[in-house]
Motif scaffolding. Structure first.
Motif, short mmCIF file in Angstrom:
data_model
loop_
_atom_site.label_atom_id
_atom_site.label_comp_id
_atom_site.label_asym_id
_atom_site.label_seq_id
_atom_site.Cartn_x
_atom_site.Cartn_y
_atom_site.Cartn_z
N ALA A 154 59.96 -32.67 -67.99
CA ALA A 154 59.53 -33.90 -67.33
C ALA A 154 59.03 -34.85 -68.42
O ALA A 154 58.26 -34.43 -69.30
CB ALA A 154 58.44 -33.60 -66.32
N LEU A 155 59.49 -36.09 -68.39
CA LEU A 155 59.14 -37.06 -69.43
C LEU A 155 58.08 -38.03 -68.93
O LEU A 155 58.14 -38.48 -67.78
CB LEU A 155 60.38 -37.85 -69.85
N THR A 156 57.16 -38.34 -69.80
CA THR A 156 56.17 -39.39 -69.52
C THR A 156 56.34 -40.47 -70.58
O THR A 156 56.16 -40.18 -71.77
CB THR A 156 54.74 -38.81 -69.57
N PHE A 160 56.44 -34.96 -73.21
CA PHE A 160 57.26 -34.10 -72.35
C PHE A 160 56.53 -32.81 -72.00
O PHE A 160 55.67 -32.35 -72.75
CB PHE A 160 58.61 -33.80 -73.00
#
Lengths: 202, 243
Positions: A119-121, A18
């Motif tokens: 933001a998530l990866t 994140f």
């Protein structure tokens, strides 16, 4: 290795890297700068109430004190609930699987007062979860960035491009507003109205 | 929610205007730091005099002033250090460290998403536009709730409430209309009703979206405010930053 947001749903774990997103990273920012007569930037300082002390940057510290004026070291402070009772510290949720609740409707997101957006990866994820999020599902998990006394709520969701996010904040419950709430009503025991019209009062 | 105190002048879908009350929705504080059974207060105090700051010490004793600190404690001003600070007034210091006795001039510096300075310009005051002669207008631009939460980040929410029986009917009507359609409607400020909402002079501009909920005669009318879209920055941000 950076810590991850780890969630669990239906026996399947998912882990996300994140990164914090804020407005300035999307659109830039503006800052108003005070200038002295020579056109050079000014520094801000504070003047004590009695005008005796000019407090420049680096001249202050802060801490907790008792009413008797004794300093309380941070290590002695504990987490208290609203009734003033000691509360167990909340462990950081990062790196530890948190059970997901949901899916929720969009009102859950509208009831969140957020203070951070990540933001998530996807690192190792349950595909069914990602598909659900991209179709518009919203899931909830407890969130504490660090061990301490505050625990927030994180909502997992996706935007229309399928990018994944965690919105972190606190859930609020708006009050229902009613017609009568603004009309003061005074009821007393001897307030019975028998329909008699009293003209003697005039 | 605290009792609403501020006023909002708005129109409904029929173009009828009214002035109602609003307050911010605030989350309850979950916990606080303290000592069981004792009151502790957070205080600010003076920890160093100006003569004890790095620049002054370096000027008086040279850059390697460590030994001077050990020998004579020149950084400690017993008259000043430890003094609690209550209310203070903000002042500005010129580049030579002298207090300005007239207001500074201002410049607005613009930074891009990469943090680089993009330009400078004289700042312009932005007046508030929510309790104006001109109402905040119902734009008619509606958006489904599910779409709205996937497009915008709502950073603040205001709850609208009536101030008398007439405004109760007015707000309940708006809430019912929006609840039945399951949409948010965009509200706009300014002469044409298209501008972002600004709640105080030089305050942040927000796009405002009205949501209605109804339970019989009860209603909730929420103005969700957004100043950013739900999207990733073009360049990846640093991972695991502190919130």
């Amino acid at each position: 290795m950076a810590r991850q947001i780890v969630v669990e749903r239906g026996g399947q774990q998912s882990a996300f890297d994140f990164a914090k997103v804020d407005r300035s990273k999307l659109y830039g920012r503006r800052r108003r700068v005070p200038l002295d007569p020579a056109g050079e930037p000014c520094a801000r300082a504070s003047l004590s109430e009695d005008g005796a002390v000019l407090v420049r940057a680096g001249m202050t510290a802060q801490g907790y004190y008792t009413d008797e004026g004794h300093w309380v070291p941070n290590g002695e402070l504990v987490s208290l609930d609203e009734a003033g009772q000691p509360k167990e510290p909340v462990q950081s949720t990062l790196g530890h699987a948190q059970a997901l609740k949901g899916p929720f409707g969009p009102e859950r997101v509208l009831d969140l007062v957020p203070h951070a957006l990540y933001a998530l990866t996807p690192a190792e994820v349950d595909d069914a979860l990602v598909v659900g999020l991209r179709e518009g599902e919203v899931y909830e998990l407890p969130f504490a960035y660090r061990t301490g006394y505050l625990e927030d709520t994180a909502l997992l969701l996706a935007n229309e491009d399928g990018e994944l996010f965690a919105l972190v904040g606190r859930i609020v419950e708006p009050l229902w507003r009613e017609a009568e709430e603004r009309i003061p009503t005074v009821l007393e025991e001897d307030d019975d109205d028998h329909g008699d019209l009293d003209f003697e009062m005039f | 929610m605290p009792a609403p105190q501020r006023k909002l002048h708005l129109t409904n879908s029929g173009g009828r205007d009214a002035t109602v009350l609003f307050g911010s929705l605030k989350a309850r504080r979950g916990a606080r730091l303290g000592l069981p059974g004792k009151t502790v207060r957070f205080r600010r105090f003076v920890s160093a005099a100006a003569s004890g700051l790095h620049a002054a010490l370096a000027e008086a004793h040279g850059e390697e002033y460590g030994e001077a600190l050990v020998d004579a404690d020149p950084e400690i001003d017993l008259e000043l250090v430890g003094r609690p600070l209550g209310e203070t007034a903000q002042v500005y210091l010129a580049h030579d460290g002298e207090v300005l006795h007239s207001p500074p001039s201002w410049v607005e510096v613009l930074y891009g998403p990469d943090g680089e300075e993009k330009g400078r310009r004289p700042p312009e005051d932005r007046e508030g536009n929510v309790n104006d002669d001109l109402p905040v207008r119902w734009t008619g631009r509606k958006i489904g709730k599910r779409e709205a939460i996937r497009r915008f980040v709502f950073t603040r929410t205001l709850q609208l409430t009536h101030q008398d029986g007439l405004t109760y009917d007015y707000l309940h009507g708006i809430a019912k209309e929006l609840a039945e359609e399951e949409v948010l409607v965009m509200m706009g400020g300014g002469p044409k009703g298209r501008d972002p909402l600004i709640f105080q002079t030089n305050g942040s501009p927000y796009r405002g979206f009205l949501e209605g909920r109804v339970d019989g005669a009860r209603y909730q009318l929420l103005l969700h405010l957004s100043n950013m879209e739900l999207k990733r920055p073009e360049e990846p941000a640093g991972e695991g930053e502190t919130p």
